[in-house]
Scaffold this motif. Structure first.
Motif, PDB file in Angstrom:
ATOM      1  N   SER A  76      16.276  -9.754   5.895  1.00 51.95           N
ATOM      2  CA  SER A  76      14.851  -9.432   5.965  1.00 51.95           C
ATOM      3  C   SER A  76      14.517  -9.209   7.423  1.00 51.95           C
ATOM      4  O   SER A  76      15.357  -9.366   8.302  1.00 51.95           O
ATOM      5  CB  SER A  76      14.024 -10.590   5.404  1.00 51.95           C
ATOM      6  OG  SER A  76      13.920 -11.605   6.376  1.00 51.95           O
ATOM      7  N   TYR A 130      -3.421 -13.384   3.794  1.00 53.11           N
ATOM      8  CA  TYR A 130      -2.484 -13.994   4.744  1.00 53.11           C
ATOM      9  C   TYR A 130      -3.216 -14.673   5.896  1.00 53.11           C
ATOM     10  O   TYR A 130      -2.945 -15.821   6.230  1.00 53.11           O
ATOM     11  CB  TYR A 130      -1.544 -12.909   5.269  1.00 53.11           C
ATOM     12  CG  TYR A 130      -0.197 -13.423   5.713  1.00 53.11           C
ATOM     13  CD1 TYR A 130       0.474 -14.377   4.971  1.00 53.11           C
ATOM     14  CD2 TYR A 130       0.408 -12.928   6.855  1.00 53.11           C
ATOM     15  CE1 TYR A 130       1.719 -14.832   5.356  1.00 53.11           C
ATOM     16  CE2 TYR A 130       1.655 -13.374   7.252  1.00 53.11           C
ATOM     17  CZ  TYR A 130       2.306 -14.323   6.500  1.00 53.11           C
ATOM     18  OH  TYR A 130       3.532 -14.767   6.888  1.00 53.11           O
ATOM     19  N   TYR A 174      12.873 -10.904   9.544  1.00 54.59           N
ATOM     20  CA  TYR A 174      12.699 -12.031  10.470  1.00 54.59           C
ATOM     21  C   TYR A 174      13.879 -12.207  11.428  1.00 54.59           C
ATOM     22  O   TYR A 174      13.709 -12.324  12.630  1.00 54.59           O
ATOM     23  CB  TYR A 174      12.419 -13.319   9.704  1.00 54.59           C
ATOM     24  CG  TYR A 174      11.078 -13.271   9.000  1.00 54.59           C
ATOM     25  CD1 TYR A 174       9.910 -13.553   9.699  1.00 54.59           C
ATOM     26  CD2 TYR A 174      10.973 -12.893   7.666  1.00 54.59           C
ATOM     27  CE1 TYR A 174       8.666 -13.476   9.075  1.00 54.59           C
ATOM     28  CE2 TYR A 174       9.733 -12.810   7.039  1.00 54.59           C
ATOM     29  CZ  TYR A 174       8.589 -13.112   7.751  1.00 54.59           C
ATOM     30  OH  TYR A 174       7.365 -13.029   7.134  1.00 54.59           O
ATOM     31  N   ARG A 209       6.839  -9.495   4.336  1.00 50.24           N
ATOM     32  CA  ARG A 209       6.730 -10.918   4.662  1.00 50.24           C
ATOM     33  C   ARG A 209       7.528 -11.772   3.676  1.00 50.24           C
ATOM     34  O   ARG A 209       7.765 -11.352   2.552  1.00 50.24           O
ATOM     35  CB  ARG A 209       5.253 -11.324   4.612  1.00 50.24           C
ATOM     36  CG  ARG A 209       4.429 -10.630   5.676  1.00 50.24           C
ATOM     37  CD  ARG A 209       2.949 -10.657   5.346  1.00 50.24           C
ATOM     38  NE  ARG A 209       2.188 -10.039   6.431  1.00 50.24           N
ATOM     39  CZ  ARG A 209       0.909  -9.653   6.314  1.00 50.24           C
ATOM     40  NH1 ARG A 209       0.279  -9.816   5.178  1.00 50.24           N
ATOM     41  NH2 ARG A 209       0.282  -9.112   7.334  1.00 50.24           N
ATOM     42  N   SER A 239       4.167 -11.534  11.291  1.00 44.22           N
ATOM     43  CA  SER A 239       4.192 -12.742  10.493  1.00 44.22           C
ATOM     44  C   SER A 239       5.287 -13.652  11.001  1.00 44.22           C
ATOM     45  O   SER A 239       6.337 -13.209  11.393  1.00 44.22           O
ATOM     46  CB  SER A 239       4.456 -12.385   9.042  1.00 44.22           C
ATOM     47  OG  SER A 239       4.653 -11.014   8.900  1.00 44.22           O
ATOM     48  N   TRP A 243       6.457 -16.859   0.653  1.00 41.66           N
ATOM     49  CA  TRP A 243       6.364 -18.266   1.031  1.00 41.66           C
ATOM     50  C   TRP A 243       6.080 -19.198  -0.136  1.00 41.66           C
ATOM     51  O   TRP A 243       6.446 -20.364  -0.116  1.00 41.66           O
ATOM     52  CB  TRP A 243       5.317 -18.462   2.129  1.00 41.66           C
ATOM     53  CG  TRP A 243       5.563 -17.595   3.324  1.00 41.66           C
ATOM     54  CD1 TRP A 243       4.695 -16.708   3.878  1.00 41.66           C
ATOM     55  CD2 TRP A 243       6.764 -17.510   4.128  1.00 41.66           C
ATOM     56  NE1 TRP A 243       5.280 -16.073   4.960  1.00 41.66           N
ATOM     57  CE2 TRP A 243       6.530 -16.542   5.128  1.00 41.66           C
ATOM     58  CE3 TRP A 243       8.004 -18.148   4.079  1.00 41.66           C
ATOM     59  CZ2 TRP A 243       7.482 -16.203   6.077  1.00 41.66           C
ATOM     60  CZ3 TRP A 243       8.963 -17.805   5.021  1.00 41.66           C
ATOM     61  CH2 TRP A 243       8.691 -16.853   6.004  1.00 41.66           C
ATOM     62  N   GLY A 269       4.365  -6.211  15.541  1.00 39.85           N
ATOM     63  CA  GLY A 269       4.015  -5.931  14.151  1.00 39.85           C
ATOM     64  C   GLY A 269       4.269  -4.483  13.790  1.00 39.85           C
ATOM     65  O   GLY A 269       4.698  -4.159  12.680  1.00 39.85           O
ATOM     66  N   SER A 302      -0.049  -3.456   5.004  1.00 39.49           N
ATOM     67  CA  SER A 302       0.894  -2.914   4.021  1.00 39.49           C
ATOM     68  C   SER A 302       0.791  -1.400   3.906  1.00 39.49           C
ATOM     69  O   SER A 302       1.621  -0.771   3.264  1.00 39.49           O
ATOM     70  CB  SER A 302       0.628  -3.509   2.637  1.00 39.49           C
ATOM     71  OG  SER A 302       0.766  -4.888   2.668  1.00 39.49           O
ATOM     72  N   VAL A 356       2.104 -12.685  -0.597  1.00 42.30           N
ATOM     73  CA  VAL A 356       3.114 -13.681  -0.228  1.00 42.30           C
ATOM     74  C   VAL A 356       2.551 -15.095  -0.135  1.00 42.30           C
ATOM     75  O   VAL A 356       3.307 -16.062  -0.116  1.00 42.30           O
ATOM     76  CB  VAL A 356       3.835 -13.333   1.099  1.00 42.30           C
ATOM     77  CG1 VAL A 356       4.630 -12.049   0.945  1.00 42.30           C
ATOM     78  CG2 VAL A 356       2.878 -13.249   2.274  1.00 42.30           C
ATOM     79  N   GLN A 398      -0.050 -17.693  10.880  1.00 43.07           N
ATOM     80  CA  GLN A 398       0.782 -17.261   9.753  1.00 43.07           C
ATOM     81  C   GLN A 398       1.697 -18.394   9.290  1.00 43.07           C
ATOM     82  O   GLN A 398       2.026 -18.495   8.116  1.00 43.07           O
ATOM     83  CB  GLN A 398       1.596 -16.026  10.133  1.00 43.07           C
ATOM     84  CG  GLN A 398       0.756 -14.750  10.217  1.00 43.07           C
ATOM     85  CD  GLN A 398      -0.147 -14.674  11.438  1.00 43.07           C
ATOM     86  OE1 GLN A 398      -0.039 -15.491  12.355  1.00 43.07           O
ATOM     87  NE2 GLN A 398      -1.041 -13.713  11.457  1.00 43.07           N
ATOM     88  N   ALA A 447       1.565 -20.060   5.669  1.00 41.14           N
ATOM     89  CA  ALA A 447       2.767 -20.235   4.843  1.00 41.14           C
ATOM     90  C   ALA A 447       2.908 -21.679   4.358  1.00 41.14           C
ATOM     91  O   ALA A 447       3.331 -21.927   3.226  1.00 41.14           O
ATOM     92  CB  ALA A 447       4.006 -19.815   5.634  1.00 41.14           C
TER      93      ALA A 447
END
Ligand code: SF4
Lengths: 382, 432
Positions: free
Chosen positions: B321, B104, B323, B298, B2, B301, B351, B383, B407, B73, B77
């Motif tokens: 997180s 998503y 990211y 994720r 993501s 958002w 991923g 997930s 998200v 993605q 978002a």
């Protein structure tokens, strides 16, 4: 016991033949889905056993380790592996046949990591990837080679080309005989119920193929004596059903299931392996490219397959039965339903269905199936 | 995988209390807007345009005289941040798609099917001339086939060979020993596919791929990601936490999206300098920081202000997180003379790496968190496996609270209920 009863017994008690083989000192290789070259396992002198879930065996152990929202038949398989139901397996081959099945491979690894007391049979991942491209075919060919080496290590003997060719011949014969079984369902009237068809086809995946071929030949010899099935003719599309509970329910509503798009049903006997040329090449090509592999089919192809099969089976209607958390086929459904409608075939869709049906689920489903069947028989009369 | 660029529009819910928004984050969001507008114009003028999944090599496009490319993605978002997801999913439902289709990746499809640029955020996504994704999920084939139909363009799929369970402490080896960590047979396939993509683009766009540019891009990326690593390390070791998660998300994603350019290097340096200054001055998200929390999964958002609530209530700060952490640990590649192969090794299992429980535990320890909140989208196969993150973290002494929500689909977000769950978790399991 007649051939049909014998096959039914093996469908209902799936481990009978494998347990017998083990008692005689043989080794059993369990595999998941129809994306695994069972011919190679046989050619290695091992017993190929297609693993399935079982709606009756619960998910309590699986629930301890995994989320609830992925292919429920795979969750059931995991539960059976965790509760010792598959203790008779010596080895396990997991093909990269779907996301959920690949998850199973990783889950076994992680379960052992968080709880080292949990043991599983030695595993091999058969990484059969996604597309029909030539390059992908090269990759699959390498995977076939790796599987060959692994099976040889497990069996302690080489898989020769002639042994593989023989296993292919036996497997192709099985598919040809199963096509004759399919024809009994496609005839008007049908001469076999959908439940019986599932038992016949499913037992092929848990027995030695030669034995199964014998039973099929015997059974087909007596086919002219089979009673006519008078129910409304239905075709089943959607999730792969590894058990007969939904068929039993539908056929208790004045309907006969004359065909389906399922690897536990008629689709299993599509696409024999090419018997000419190098058998390893033929296996690689078959498992990579076979049109009956839903993962490589586009929505368009899935639509065409569904419509063609429903027409060939002379179905009056189609029922979509989609398990909860089996998203891929649910994306095909709107287009399939529309294409069927264009051909004058009405359909009924059950989404988000439970793997283990409760009595209440059964009641609701039954009511809807009955209504659908009634609308179809009315249509027929007009 | 993501990613999101342009996320964190500060005007929406206001800046985090006690902390001025980062200049670099605002500059990045602004740049993203301008970039997008410019891309719209270029596509209108006839340039090619690619819509791709986030775990694909946008570097290839950059090295072909900068073919515009947008990540699915990110677009998802953006639609979500504009609170349009409910509208689009309702339309999907009208068309006969199951209620529980995943969200998503499907949101851009829902938007494409509607074909109503007026309704879309930012004046609408230009019509792609190519779609690109690796098939890391069965539904991708479906979503991209339908997208190709809606946009009347080609879909170029990359295979997704199965990853091996987990290379031990891959994050310590990936920069240099990527060949060993990822595996040669997998890289062989991906390199062939990448070459095929390059040829396809050369044939279909008439542009030329520049090897020299690719080498420069790879160097710039390493430079940029080194800054991310410094930022990550700095935030992890600074008490109290100097930058809110919301700011981290916005800055990281918008900057990450432009990786491979000098602009991105300069602004990531600026991001670093700002964080450093805050740390030096003792500025904090929450002066009276009592609890440090990790966000797993994720970014939320449709509600990036969520994190703030717990700062005010408990002095509980979401410090990290995936990211920023993956920018630090997953992107740098010393290519050893083979940039294409190094590039292939960057995306293929990104991923998968993100969901590696051992890595998550390592990050939890690095930041010294008291607990982790994990968002689980039950409509997405990605997930599945989160339970192992929970188990491994808890075995490592870090309590984890899973919350079940999407998200990008705000319709199912139960704000009060989830706040209550997190509050209880903080009180009962994270308070020292
Ligand atoms: S299941 Fe998840 S990863 Fe796959 S297409 Fe849907 S949202 Fe994307």
């Amino acid at each position: 016991m007649g051939p049909l009863e014998t096959m039914k017994k093996h469908y209902e008690q799936r481990d009978v033949a494998a347990q017998k083989w083990k008692k005689q000192g043989g080794k059993v290789v369990g595999y998941v889905s129809d994306d695994c070259p069972e011919e190679m396992i046989l050619a290695a002198g091992l017993f190929p056993f297609r693993i399935s879930g079982d709606p009756a065996s619960g998910t309590a152990e699986t629930d301890k380790y995994t989320e609830s929202f992925y292919d429920p038949s795979v969750r059931s398989i995991l539960n059976m592996l965790l509760t010792g139901k598959y203790d008779f397996l010596d080895y396990l081959v997991i093909p990269h046949a779907s996301d959920s099945i690949l998850k199973l491979y990783h889950q076994l690894w992680w379960i052992h990591r968080v709880d080292p007391s949990k043991q599983f049979p030695p595993l091999h991942l058969f990484d059969i990837v996604h597309t029909r491209f030539w390059q992908t075919g090269q990759y699959v060919r390498d995977q076939v080679r790796a599987l060959k080496e692994k099976l040889e290590e497990w069996s302690g003997k080489e898989i020769t080309a002639s042994a593989l060719a023989r296993a292919i011949t036996i497997g192709n014969e099985n598919k040809a005989l199963l096509k004759q079984v399919a024809a009994l369902r496609a005839s008007e009237p049908a001469h076999l119920s959908g439940v019986e068809a599932l038992q016949i086809i499913g037992s092929s995946m848990v027995m030695l193929k030669e034995e199964h071929n014998k039973l099929l030949s015997q059974f087909l010899k007596g086919a002219s004596q089979l009673p006519a099935q008078e129910g409304v003719r239905l075709f089943i599309e959607g999730s792969d059903l590894d058990n007969s509970q939904f068929y039993e329910l539908v056929e208790s509503c004045d309907a006969t299931i004359v065909g389906e798009n399922s690897s536990w049903g008629n689709r299993y006997s599509d696409d024999p392996v090419d018997p000419s040329g190098d058998p390893f090449e033929a296996i690689a090509e078959r498992y990579h490219l076979r049109p009956s592999r839903p993962r490589i089919q586009s929505i368009e192809q899935r639509v065409a397959y569904c419509v063609r099969s429903a027409l060939e089976a002379k179905a009056q209607g189609v029922i979509f039965f989609l398990y909860e958390w089996d998203p891929a086929p649910s994306w095909d459904q709107p287009d399939q339903a529309k294409a069927l409608e264009d051909k004058g075939i009405p359909s009924l869709s059950f989404n988000m269905q439970k793997y283990a049906m409760s009595d209440r689920d059964r009641e609701t489903l039954k009511k809807d199936v009955k209504q659908f069947v009634a609308s179809l028989s009315k249509k027929k009369k007009h | 995988m993501s990613a999101a660029k342009g996320v964190g529009d500060q005007s929406k819910t206001g800046p985090v209390k006690d902390a001025k928004p980062l200049k670099s984050a605002m500059a990045a969001a602004q740049h993203q807007k301008e970039w997008f507008k410019n891309a719209q114009e270029r596509v209108r003028a006839g340039e090619p345009f690619c819509l791709a999944n986030a775990d694909t090599p946008h570097e290839i496009f950059l090295a072909m005289d900068d073919i515009p490319i947008v990540m699915m993605q990110w677009w998802s978002a953006i639609i979500s941040a504009k609170q349009l997801s409910g509208y689009y999913f309702d339309r999907m439902g009208d068309k006969g798609y199951q209620k529980n289709v995943c969200r998503y990746c499907a949101l851009p499809l829902a938007c494409a099917i509607e074909q109503d640029p007026e309704h879309e955020p930012w004046g609408g996504l230009p019509k792609p001339t190519l779609l690109l994704a690796q098939l890391s999920c069965d539904v991708h084939t479906k979503v991209f086939e339908l997208l190709a139909r809606a946009y009347n363009c080609h879909f170029f799929p990359f295979e997704y060979p199965a990853p091996a369970p987990s290379y031990p402490r891959w994050w310590e080896r990936l920069e240099d020993d990527w060949e060993e960590v990822i595996g040669s047979h997998v890289l062989d396939l991906r390199v062939e596919e990448t070459k095929a993509l390059i040829r396809y683009l050369e044939v279909s766009t008439g542009r030329q791929f520049s090897h020299k540019t690719l080498l420069e891009i790879m160097e710039l990326e390493n430079e940029q990601e080194e800054y991310f690593k410094k930022i990550r390390n700095l935030i992890a070791e600074t008490r109290p936490c100097p930058v809110s998660l919301r700011d981290q998300l916005a800055a990281t994603m918008n900057l990450q999206w432009h990786r491979g350019t000098q602009w991105a290097v300069d602004h990531t340096r600026m991001f670093y300098e700002e964080v450093k200054e805050k740390a030096d001055k003792g500025e904090a998200v929450c002066k009276d920081e009592k609890i440090r929390l990790m966000w797993i999964g994720r970014g939320l958002w449709h509600n990036t202000a969520f994190y703030q609530y717990f700062e005010e209530k408990y002095g509980a700060v979401f410090t990290n997180s995936m990211y920023l952490s993956i920018a630090a640990d997953g992107y740098i590649r010393h290519h050893h003379g083979d940039p294409l192969r190094a590039l292939a090794s960057r995306h293929i299992y990104m991923g998968y790496c993100l969901r590696d429980p051992e890595w998550q535990l390592n990050e939890a320890k690095r930041y010294g968190v008291n607990g982790a909140v994990m968002i689980v989208a039950s409509n997405c196969i990605d997930s599945v496996g989160n339970m192992f993150i929970k188990m491994v973290l808890e075995q490592g002494g870090v309590p984890v609270l899973p919350i079940y929500a999407d998200v990008v689909d705000a319709r199912e977000w139960k704000d009060e209920e989830i706040k209550a769950q997190v509050s209880q978790f903080i009180e009962e399991r994270c308070m020292p």
